[in-house]
Design a protein around this motif. Structure first.
Motif, PDB file in Angstrom:
ATOM      1  N   ALA A  18       0.829  -1.202   0.000  1.00 53.43           N
ATOM      2  CA  ALA A  18       0.000   0.000   0.000  1.00 53.43           C
ATOM      3  C   ALA A  18       0.868   1.257   0.000  1.00 53.43           C
ATOM      4  N   SER A  19       1.939   1.233   0.792  1.00 50.66           N
ATOM      5  CA  SER A  19       2.838   2.380   0.856  1.00 50.66           C
ATOM      6  C   SER A  19       3.545   2.603  -0.482  1.00 50.66           C
ATOM      7  N   LEU A  20       4.042   1.529  -1.083  1.00 54.23           N
ATOM      8  CA  LEU A  20       4.723   1.636  -2.374  1.00 54.23           C
ATOM      9  C   LEU A  20       3.791   2.145  -3.461  1.00 54.23           C
ATOM     10  N   THR A  21       2.590   1.599  -3.517  1.00 56.05           N
ATOM     11  CA  THR A  21       1.666   2.038  -4.562  1.00 56.05           C
ATOM     12  C   THR A  21       1.310   3.500  -4.370  1.00 56.05           C
ATOM     13  N   HIS A  22       1.185   3.945  -3.129  1.00 56.61           N
ATOM     14  CA  HIS A  22       0.907   5.358  -2.870  1.00 56.61           C
ATOM     15  C   HIS A  22       2.069   6.219  -3.373  1.00 56.61           C
ATOM     16  N   GLU A  23       3.302   5.778  -3.123  1.00 52.39           N
ATOM     17  CA  GLU A  23       4.481   6.533  -3.556  1.00 52.39           C
ATOM     18  C   GLU A  23       4.650   6.519  -5.080  1.00 52.39           C
ATOM     19  N   ILE A  24       4.193   5.478  -5.746  1.00 53.48           N
ATOM     20  CA  ILE A  24       4.286   5.382  -7.213  1.00 53.48           C
ATOM     21  C   ILE A  24       3.313   6.357  -7.873  1.00 53.48           C
ATOM     22  N   LYS A  25       2.207   6.652  -7.194  1.00 51.43           N
ATOM     23  CA  LYS A  25       1.194   7.534  -7.774  1.00 51.43           C
ATOM     24  C   LYS A  25       1.745   8.913  -8.125  1.00 51.43           C
ATOM     25  N   ASN A  26       2.635   9.459  -7.301  1.00 49.91           N
ATOM     26  CA  ASN A  26       3.137  10.810  -7.549  1.00 49.91           C
ATOM     27  C   ASN A  26       3.959  10.906  -8.833  1.00 49.91           C
ATOM     28  N   PRO A  27       4.993  10.082  -9.018  1.00 47.99           N
ATOM     29  CA  PRO A  27       5.721  10.186 -10.292  1.00 47.99           C
ATOM     30  C   PRO A  27       4.858   9.785 -11.496  1.00 47.99           C
ATOM     31  N   LEU A  28       3.921   8.872 -11.296  1.00 53.12           N
ATOM     32  CA  LEU A  28       3.027   8.501 -12.386  1.00 53.12           C
ATOM     33  C   LEU A  28       2.166   9.694 -12.792  1.00 53.12           C
ATOM     34  N   SER A  29       1.717  10.469 -11.828  1.00 50.33           N
ATOM     35  CA  SER A  29       0.916  11.660 -12.128  1.00 50.33           C
ATOM     36  C   SER A  29       1.727  12.656 -12.953  1.00 50.33           C
ATOM     37  N   VAL A  30       3.006  12.813 -12.613  1.00 51.08           N
ATOM     38  CA  VAL A  30       3.873  13.715 -13.374  1.00 51.08           C
ATOM     39  C   VAL A  30       4.019  13.213 -14.811  1.00 51.08           C
ATOM     40  N   LEU A  31       4.265  11.919 -14.969  1.00 57.52           N
ATOM     41  CA  LEU A  31       4.386  11.354 -16.315  1.00 57.52           C
ATOM     42  C   LEU A  31       3.110  11.577 -17.122  1.00 57.52           C
ATOM     43  N   ILE A  62      -3.285   2.126 -17.370  1.00 56.40           N
ATOM     44  CA  ILE A  62      -3.269   0.759 -16.838  1.00 56.40           C
ATOM     45  C   ILE A  62      -2.552   0.739 -15.492  1.00 56.40           C
ATOM     46  N   ILE A  63      -1.399   1.393 -15.423  1.00 56.33           N
ATOM     47  CA  ILE A  63      -0.656   1.450 -14.167  1.00 56.33           C
ATOM     48  C   ILE A  63      -1.499   2.130 -13.092  1.00 56.33           C
ATOM     49  N   ASN A  64      -2.152   3.218 -13.463  1.00 51.27           N
ATOM     50  CA  ASN A  64      -3.006   3.928 -12.519  1.00 51.27           C
ATOM     51  C   ASN A  64      -4.130   3.028 -12.005  1.00 51.27           C
ATOM     52  N   GLN A  65      -4.725   2.249 -12.891  1.00 54.00           N
ATOM     53  CA  GLN A  65      -5.802   1.345 -12.491  1.00 54.00           C
ATOM     54  C   GLN A  65      -5.271   0.232 -11.586  1.00 54.00           C
ATOM     55  N   LEU A  66      -4.083  -0.283 -11.889  1.00 54.63           N
ATOM     56  CA  LEU A  66      -3.474  -1.301 -11.033  1.00 54.63           C
ATOM     57  C   LEU A  66      -3.183  -0.751  -9.638  1.00 54.63           C
ATOM     58  N   ILE A  67      -2.709   0.479  -9.582  1.00 55.10           N
ATOM     59  CA  ILE A  67      -2.459   1.125  -8.296  1.00 55.10           C
ATOM     60  C   ILE A  67      -3.767   1.280  -7.532  1.00 55.10           C
ATOM     61  N   HIS A  68      -4.781   1.742  -8.238  1.00 55.58           N
ATOM     62  CA  HIS A  68      -6.097   1.910  -7.609  1.00 55.58           C
ATOM     63  C   HIS A  68      -6.598   0.573  -7.055  1.00 55.58           C
ATOM     64  N   ASN A  69      -6.482  -0.483  -7.868  1.00 55.71           N
ATOM     65  CA  ASN A  69      -6.934  -1.810  -7.426  1.00 55.71           C
ATOM     66  C   ASN A  69      -6.162  -2.291  -6.202  1.00 55.71           C
ATOM     67  N   THR A  70      -4.860  -2.025  -6.185  1.00 54.00           N
ATOM     68  CA  THR A  70      -4.045  -2.446  -5.046  1.00 54.00           C
ATOM     69  C   THR A  70      -4.455  -1.705  -3.777  1.00 54.00           C
ATOM     70  N   LEU A  71      -4.663  -0.403  -3.902  1.00 54.40           N
ATOM     71  CA  LEU A  71      -5.049   0.388  -2.733  1.00 54.40           C
ATOM     72  C   LEU A  71      -6.453   0.041  -2.240  1.00 54.40           C
TER      73      LEU A  71
END
Length: 158
Positions: A18-31, A62-71
């Motif tokens: 959960a912590s990792l997926t939350h941290e991945i969201k920020n750079p993904l948002s920039v991309l 897809i990555i965003n959806q995977l993050i959402h599903n994980t959270l």
């Protein structure tokens, strides 16, 4: 006692995920923001670059959806299977992977069932499956070769 230790490890792993997926969201948002910015200026780019931007936006989603599903995993009780066209999902997967196919000059031949039939699936999950299969096929293929993707219908199954 070992069951308790294993359960504790699984709990820690869940918190870490959960912590990792939350941290991945920020750079993904920039991309994604940068890709959206490029998309707004698409008249400046050639067709191949526009296709790469579109494929990257699709992959970011897809990555965003995977993050959402994980959270949402611990709270998820709903049935998220919906009717989808298998053909449209395969075409999305091809769009995402065509950049790596182009680099190896691999032609993707399609032999898909022409049908309005739908399947009941989680679109994000099955799209990820097809992206993985196609990517593996491309990686296993020689330069200047063909990759064939075929679907067929037997009875009422696709």
């Amino acid at each position: 006692m070992t069951d308790r230790i294993h359960d504790n490890k699984l709990q820690l792993l869940g918190k870490l995920a959960a912590s990792l997926t939350h941290e991945i969201k920020n750079p993904l948002s920039v991309l994604k923001l940068n890709l959206d910015y490029l998309k707004m200026s698409e008249e400046k780019f050639d067709e191949e670059t526009i296709e790469c931007i579109d494929a990257s936006l699709e992959a970011a989603e897809i990555i965003n959806q995977l993050i959402h599903n994980t959270l949402e995993f611990s709270r998820k009780n709903k049935n998220d299977y919906e009717e989808n066209s298998l053909k449209s999902i395969i075409l999305k997967a091809i769009n995402i992977t065509k950049g790596i196919a182009h680099k190896k000059n691999i032609n993707i031949d399609l032999d898909l069932v022409e049908s309005d039939d739908v399947i009941k699936v989680n679109e994000t999950n099955i799209l990820q499956v097809f992206v993985n299969i196609i990517s593996n096929g491309i990686e296993a293929s020689e330069i200047d070769s063909n990759l064939r993707i075929r679907s067929y219908k037997k009875d009422s199954n696709i």
